[in-house]
Every structure is written in C-alpha cells, then in structure tokens.
Design a protein around this motif. Structure first.
Motif, PDB file in Angstrom:
ATOM      1  N   LEU A 101       0.838  -1.196   0.000  1.00 31.14           N
ATOM      2  CA  LEU A 101       0.000   0.000   0.000  1.00 31.14           C
ATOM      3  C   LEU A 101       0.879   1.255   0.000  1.00 31.14           C
ATOM      4  O   LEU A 101       1.937   1.266   0.605  1.00 31.14           O
ATOM      5  CB  LEU A 101      -0.919   0.026   1.222  1.00 31.14           C
ATOM      6  N   ALA A 102       0.426   2.269  -0.687  1.00 28.48           N
ATOM      7  CA  ALA A 102       1.158   3.529  -0.692  1.00 28.48           C
ATOM      8  C   ALA A 102       0.781   4.332   0.540  1.00 28.48           C
ATOM      9  O   ALA A 102      -0.282   4.119   1.134  1.00 28.48           O
ATOM     10  CB  ALA A 102       0.841   4.311  -1.952  1.00 28.48           C
ATOM     11  N   SER A 103       1.640   5.255   0.886  1.00 29.76           N
ATOM     12  CA  SER A 103       1.414   6.020   2.104  1.00 29.76           C
ATOM     13  C   SER A 103       0.093   6.793   2.025  1.00 29.76           C
ATOM     14  O   SER A 103      -0.603   6.937   3.026  1.00 29.76           O
ATOM     15  CB  SER A 103       2.573   6.970   2.353  1.00 29.76           C
ATOM     16  N   ARG A 104      -0.229   7.262   0.843  1.00 27.64           N
ATOM     17  CA  ARG A 104      -1.478   8.013   0.718  1.00 27.64           C
ATOM     18  C   ARG A 104      -2.677   7.110   0.940  1.00 27.64           C
ATOM     19  O   ARG A 104      -3.678   7.512   1.539  1.00 27.64           O
ATOM     20  CB  ARG A 104      -1.567   8.692  -0.649  1.00 27.64           C
ATOM     21  N   THR A 105      -2.570   5.894   0.448  1.00 34.68           N
ATOM     22  CA  THR A 105      -3.652   4.939   0.687  1.00 34.68           C
ATOM     23  C   THR A 105      -3.778   4.648   2.170  1.00 34.68           C
ATOM     24  O   THR A 105      -4.879   4.594   2.721  1.00 34.68           O
ATOM     25  CB  THR A 105      -3.364   3.639  -0.069  1.00 34.68           C
ATOM     26  N   ILE A 106      -2.651   4.478   2.786  1.00 36.12           N
ATOM     27  CA  ILE A 106      -2.657   4.213   4.220  1.00 36.12           C
ATOM     28  C   ILE A 106      -3.274   5.384   4.960  1.00 36.12           C
ATOM     29  O   ILE A 106      -4.101   5.203   5.859  1.00 36.12           O
ATOM     30  CB  ILE A 106      -1.222   3.929   4.717  1.00 36.12           C
ATOM     31  N   ALA A 107      -2.876   6.574   4.563  1.00 36.18           N
ATOM     32  CA  ALA A 107      -3.465   7.768   5.177  1.00 36.18           C
ATOM     33  C   ALA A 107      -4.975   7.754   5.007  1.00 36.18           C
ATOM     34  O   ALA A 107      -5.715   8.222   5.865  1.00 36.18           O
ATOM     35  CB  ALA A 107      -2.873   9.022   4.543  1.00 36.18           C
ATOM     36  N   LEU A 108      -5.385   7.182   3.907  1.00 40.21           N
ATOM     37  CA  LEU A 108      -6.815   7.136   3.608  1.00 40.21           C
ATOM     38  C   LEU A 108      -7.543   6.156   4.518  1.00 40.21           C
ATOM     39  O   LEU A 108      -8.631   6.446   5.032  1.00 40.21           O
ATOM     40  CB  LEU A 108      -6.988   6.716   2.149  1.00 40.21           C
ATOM     41  N   ILE A 109      -6.953   5.006   4.687  1.00 43.70           N
ATOM     42  CA  ILE A 109      -7.708   3.958   5.388  1.00 43.70           C
ATOM     43  C   ILE A 109      -7.511   3.965   6.891  1.00 43.70           C
ATOM     44  O   ILE A 109      -8.369   3.470   7.615  1.00 43.70           O
ATOM     45  CB  ILE A 109      -7.378   2.555   4.836  1.00 43.70           C
ATOM     46  N   LEU A 110      -6.417   4.525   7.362  1.00 44.57           N
ATOM     47  CA  LEU A 110      -6.188   4.472   8.806  1.00 44.57           C
ATOM     48  C   LEU A 110      -7.323   5.086   9.614  1.00 44.57           C
ATOM     49  O   LEU A 110      -7.766   4.488  10.602  1.00 44.57           O
ATOM     50  CB  LEU A 110      -4.849   5.133   9.155  1.00 44.57           C
ATOM     51  N   PRO A 111      -7.821   6.263   9.215  1.00 42.72           N
ATOM     52  CA  PRO A 111      -8.936   6.823   9.980  1.00 42.72           C
ATOM     53  C   PRO A 111     -10.132   5.883   9.989  1.00 42.72           C
ATOM     54  O   PRO A 111     -10.823   5.775  11.004  1.00 42.72           O
ATOM     55  CB  PRO A 111      -9.260   8.103   9.222  1.00 42.72           C
ATOM     56  N   CYS A 112     -10.343   5.207   8.859  1.00 45.77           N
ATOM     57  CA  CYS A 112     -11.453   4.259   8.783  1.00 45.77           C
ATOM     58  C   CYS A 112     -11.240   3.121   9.753  1.00 45.77           C
ATOM     59  O   CYS A 112     -12.167   2.691  10.443  1.00 45.77           O
ATOM     60  CB  CYS A 112     -11.589   3.710   7.372  1.00 45.77           C
ATOM     61  N   VAL A 113     -10.015   2.618   9.791  1.00 48.96           N
ATOM     62  CA  VAL A 113      -9.706   1.551  10.722  1.00 48.96           C
ATOM     63  C   VAL A 113      -9.995   2.013  12.147  1.00 48.96           C
ATOM     64  O   VAL A 113     -10.548   1.276  12.961  1.00 48.96           O
ATOM     65  CB  VAL A 113      -8.222   1.132  10.589  1.00 48.96           C
ATOM     66  N   ASP A 114      -9.643   3.254  12.415  1.00 52.58           N
ATOM     67  CA  ASP A 114      -9.839   3.779  13.766  1.00 52.58           C
ATOM     68  C   ASP A 114     -11.309   3.978  14.087  1.00 52.58           C
ATOM     69  O   ASP A 114     -11.798   3.484  15.096  1.00 52.58           O
ATOM     70  CB  ASP A 114      -9.103   5.123  13.904  1.00 52.58           C
ATOM     71  N   THR A 115     -11.971   4.709  13.221  1.00 53.87           N
ATOM     72  CA  THR A 115     -13.345   5.086  13.551  1.00 53.87           C
ATOM     73  C   THR A 115     -14.326   3.984  13.207  1.00 53.87           C
ATOM     74  O   THR A 115     -15.415   3.942  13.754  1.00 53.87           O
ATOM     75  CB  THR A 115     -13.747   6.346  12.773  1.00 53.87           C
ATOM     76  N   GLY A 116     -13.931   3.138  12.250  1.00 51.34           N
ATOM     77  CA  GLY A 116     -14.844   2.071  11.866  1.00 51.34           C
ATOM     78  C   GLY A 116     -15.872   2.488  10.841  1.00 51.34           C
ATOM     79  O   GLY A 116     -16.776   1.753  10.524  1.00 51.34           O
ATOM     80  N   HIS A 117     -15.734   3.676  10.299  1.00 50.70           N
ATOM     81  CA  HIS A 117     -16.648   4.026   9.207  1.00 50.70           C
ATOM     82  C   HIS A 117     -15.951   4.926   8.185  1.00 50.70           C
ATOM     83  O   HIS A 117     -14.923   5.535   8.465  1.00 50.70           O
ATOM     84  CB  HIS A 117     -17.928   4.685   9.723  1.00 50.70           C
ATOM     85  N   ALA A 118     -16.532   4.979   6.984  1.00 51.45           N
ATOM     86  CA  ALA A 118     -15.910   5.706   5.889  1.00 51.45           C
ATOM     87  C   ALA A 118     -16.985   6.356   5.027  1.00 51.45           C
ATOM     88  O   ALA A 118     -18.125   5.889   4.988  1.00 51.45           O
ATOM     89  CB  ALA A 118     -15.088   4.755   5.041  1.00 51.45           C
ATOM     90  N   SER A 119     -16.578   7.383   4.335  1.00 53.23           N
ATOM     91  CA  SER A 119     -17.514   8.026   3.415  1.00 53.23           C
ATOM     92  C   SER A 119     -17.671   7.130   2.195  1.00 53.23           C
ATOM     93  O   SER A 119     -16.825   6.283   1.926  1.00 53.23           O
ATOM     94  CB  SER A 119     -16.976   9.382   2.991  1.00 53.23           C
ATOM     95  N   PRO A 120     -18.754   7.323   1.435  1.00 52.21           N
ATOM     96  CA  PRO A 120     -18.979   6.508   0.240  1.00 52.21           C
ATOM     97  C   PRO A 120     -17.801   6.532  -0.727  1.00 52.21           C
ATOM     98  O   PRO A 120     -17.414   5.483  -1.232  1.00 52.21           O
ATOM     99  CB  PRO A 120     -20.212   7.161  -0.383  1.00 52.21           C
ATOM    100  N   GLU A 121     -17.206   7.696  -0.943  1.00 55.44           N
ATOM    101  CA  GLU A 121     -16.059   7.749  -1.870  1.00 55.44           C
ATOM    102  C   GLU A 121     -14.921   6.897  -1.326  1.00 55.44           C
ATOM    103  O   GLU A 121     -14.228   6.213  -2.071  1.00 55.44           O
ATOM    104  CB  GLU A 121     -15.573   9.179  -2.052  1.00 55.44           C
ATOM    105  N   MET A 122     -14.750   6.968  -0.030  1.00 52.73           N
ATOM    106  CA  MET A 122     -13.701   6.157   0.568  1.00 52.73           C
ATOM    107  C   MET A 122     -13.993   4.686   0.375  1.00 52.73           C
ATOM    108  O   MET A 122     -13.091   3.908   0.094  1.00 52.73           O
ATOM    109  CB  MET A 122     -13.617   6.463   2.060  1.00 52.73           C
ATOM    110  N   LEU A 123     -15.254   4.339   0.494  1.00 52.46           N
ATOM    111  CA  LEU A 123     -15.616   2.939   0.293  1.00 52.46           C
ATOM    112  C   LEU A 123     -15.195   2.478  -1.089  1.00 52.46           C
ATOM    113  O   LEU A 123     -14.690   1.369  -1.262  1.00 52.46           O
ATOM    114  CB  LEU A 123     -17.127   2.771   0.460  1.00 52.46           C
ATOM    115  N   VAL A 124     -15.378   3.358  -2.061  1.00 54.01           N
ATOM    116  CA  VAL A 124     -14.953   3.027  -3.414  1.00 54.01           C
ATOM    117  C   VAL A 124     -13.458   2.757  -3.434  1.00 54.01           C
ATOM    118  O   VAL A 124     -12.992   1.754  -3.978  1.00 54.01           O
ATOM    119  CB  VAL A 124     -15.309   4.164  -4.401  1.00 54.01           C
TER     120      VAL A 124
END
Lengths: 141, 141
Positions: free
Chosen positions: A60-83
């Motif tokens: 995974l690239a750092s930007r991707t990680i930056a993208l998913i880490l908050p999701c991992v933490d909070t347990g939810h993501a915006s629809p675009e993030m889901l994509v």
DNA sequence: CCTCACGTTGACGTCAAGGGCAAGTTCTGC
DNA sequence: GCAGAACTTGCCCTTGACGTCAACGTGAGG
C-alpha cells in the motif's frame, strides 16, 4: 514507560527514526510534542507503527494508508472512501494472484532443479544402488 | 511473421518499447540484431515478455528475474541459485501473508462501514418502514 | 559548566522501472 | 528518391520510501 520519544519508538517498532518522521510527514502517524518540540509517543504508537509497516509491506502507498487508517480507527468511511477501499481490495487480490503465479513458477523450477541438478543426476547415475542418492545434498560453499 | 521488430513486440505484449529496451539493458530479454543494429525478436518473445511482466507485477526485482529466468529456461540451477530461489519463495510467502492481512483489515473496515455509515444508520433509523433503506446511497458531492 | 547522546528541520542522494526528449540512422511506400 | 514512420543510443526526469549529512536545539549526568 507510557511516554516515549522517537528513538525509543524506533527501536521498539524496529524502524528508523527517519521512517517515523516520514510517516508523520505523510500524515499517517501523529505525535504529541514537548514544549521544546520533541516528539512524544504513547505505548499504542508501537502497534500503530507495526500496522503501518504491515500495510507498507503489503504494497500500500502512504497516501492509501493515510486514507484507510482513519477508517480503521473510527470504523466508518464516506462513500467515496468505500470506493477506494474496494478498489484497493481488488488491486490486492490481483497482486496476490500474480504472486501465487510467480510462486508456482518458482516452485516448478525448484522442483525441477532440486531433483535434477547435473551433480545429482550424475550422483544418481553413478551410485544407483547405494544407500540414498540424495544424502549428500548438504550445504555447498 | 516470425520476425518482428521492437514496435511489433511492444504492441503484441502490451508494453512500451522503452520497457523492452530496459529489459534488455537489465539482461532479462535478449534480441537478435539486423546488420544495421535494429532489434529483431521471434514469436516466442511475446510470451517471454508476458512472463517478465507477470514476475514484475508480482513484485520481483529485475535482478531477481535475471537470476531465475535462466533456471526457468534450462530447468536447473546451481546450488547458490537454489538458495536464492528458496529465499525468494519465502519472501513471496510473507508478502502474500501481509497482503492477506491487509485485505482482512480492509474487509473489516468495508464490512463495518458498508453496513453502518452514519448516513445509513440515520436513514435506517428515520425510515425504518419505508421501501428500501439503502436506495438513495448514490454519488454524493 | 561541559559533555554527549539524542532531538529538530531542511535539503540532497538513492534505487527501480520506466517516461520522454533529442539527434541521428534506417526502413517503407509512393 | 524522398517523405515520414520506426528505429538507434544517450541522457535527464519522475515517484516513493526512505538514507544521509548538515547545522543546530535540548536535557540528564558528572
């Protein structure tokens, strides 16, 4: 020992301090700061860094990680993030497939060579009748 | 049409000519030359390039590929090469494990979020009784 | 107070796998 | 026989994840 500085974290998580600063620069690892500006991490940062390392080593690239880490933490993501998450999941799937393909090929070669190097062929031929034709396949050079 | 030049090979194997020259530079793809110096490839080069692409996309480095291709061709390897092959195999195994781990994490997040984004929770709550609670989950902003 | 390890930011280097451009050669079609 | 496409080598550019060096601040011990 809940408060540690960058050197401690680096050695506990087996990464360089440079890497840790880089992670922070990329927004995937955060730190408190002492009044003088030195980074202070809590115990949980160790696991955090290990997770980051895992994700990195999974390609995974750092930007991707930056993208998913908050999701991992909070347990939810915006629809675009889901994509993005699905996209990334698919990418990983194909990479795994490629890796397994490559591994199959390696295995073929290993299989072939491990049982048919010229030396071993010769040995098998020459000693076809002794104890075990593969006995002397120990560490070379 | 057994003899082709770099452009033909490039389009048949779906890579750039630059890549092909790079492969040659790295010693993982060889070519005949016309008297004037232009590269000439045989039909089999197409598969060759595809194989190389697979190995690349599996994360193998060009030097590793250079190492194993002869083995793939000849079907045998020197003992030191076998060590490298095993090493590489192990590396791939751990990478796959990391990928699967990462994928599990992604799946967790996807699972969680796909069924519990704040919007959807709210929607489920508010409209608990209408047609389909997930109907309006289209493109936002 | 001095030292010395550790910390800070900033800037440049590296490595891999090509991309892209330049300047010159060669092949192909008309 | 000439235009233009395709080829050649050579060189610098790019991206990501750091390494490394410089120049400087900090903090605990003797």
């Amino acid at each position: 020992m809940d408060e540690m500085r960058i050197g401690d974290l680096a050695s506990r998580a087996q990464v360089s301090t440079r890497a840790l600063r880089y992670y922070e620069e990329q927004g995937i690892l955060h730190s408190e700061r002492t009044p003088s500006g030195q980074r202070v991490y809590s115990e949980s940062a160790v696991d955090r860094v290990r997770l980051i390392q895992h994700l990195f080593s999974a390609g995974l690239a750092s930007r991707t990680i930056a993208l998913i880490l908050p999701c991992v933490d909070t347990g939810h993501a915006s629809p675009e993030m889901l994509v993005s998450l699905h996209t990334e999941r698919d990418r990983i799937t194909t990479v795994i497939a490629d890796l397994q393909e490559a591994q199959r090929r390696l295995d073929q070669v290993i299989e072939l060579t491990e049982h048919s190097t010229p030396e071993q062929c010769a040995r098998v031929r020459d000693a076809a009748g002794r104890t075990s034709a593969l006995a002397g396949a120990g560490a070379p050079a």
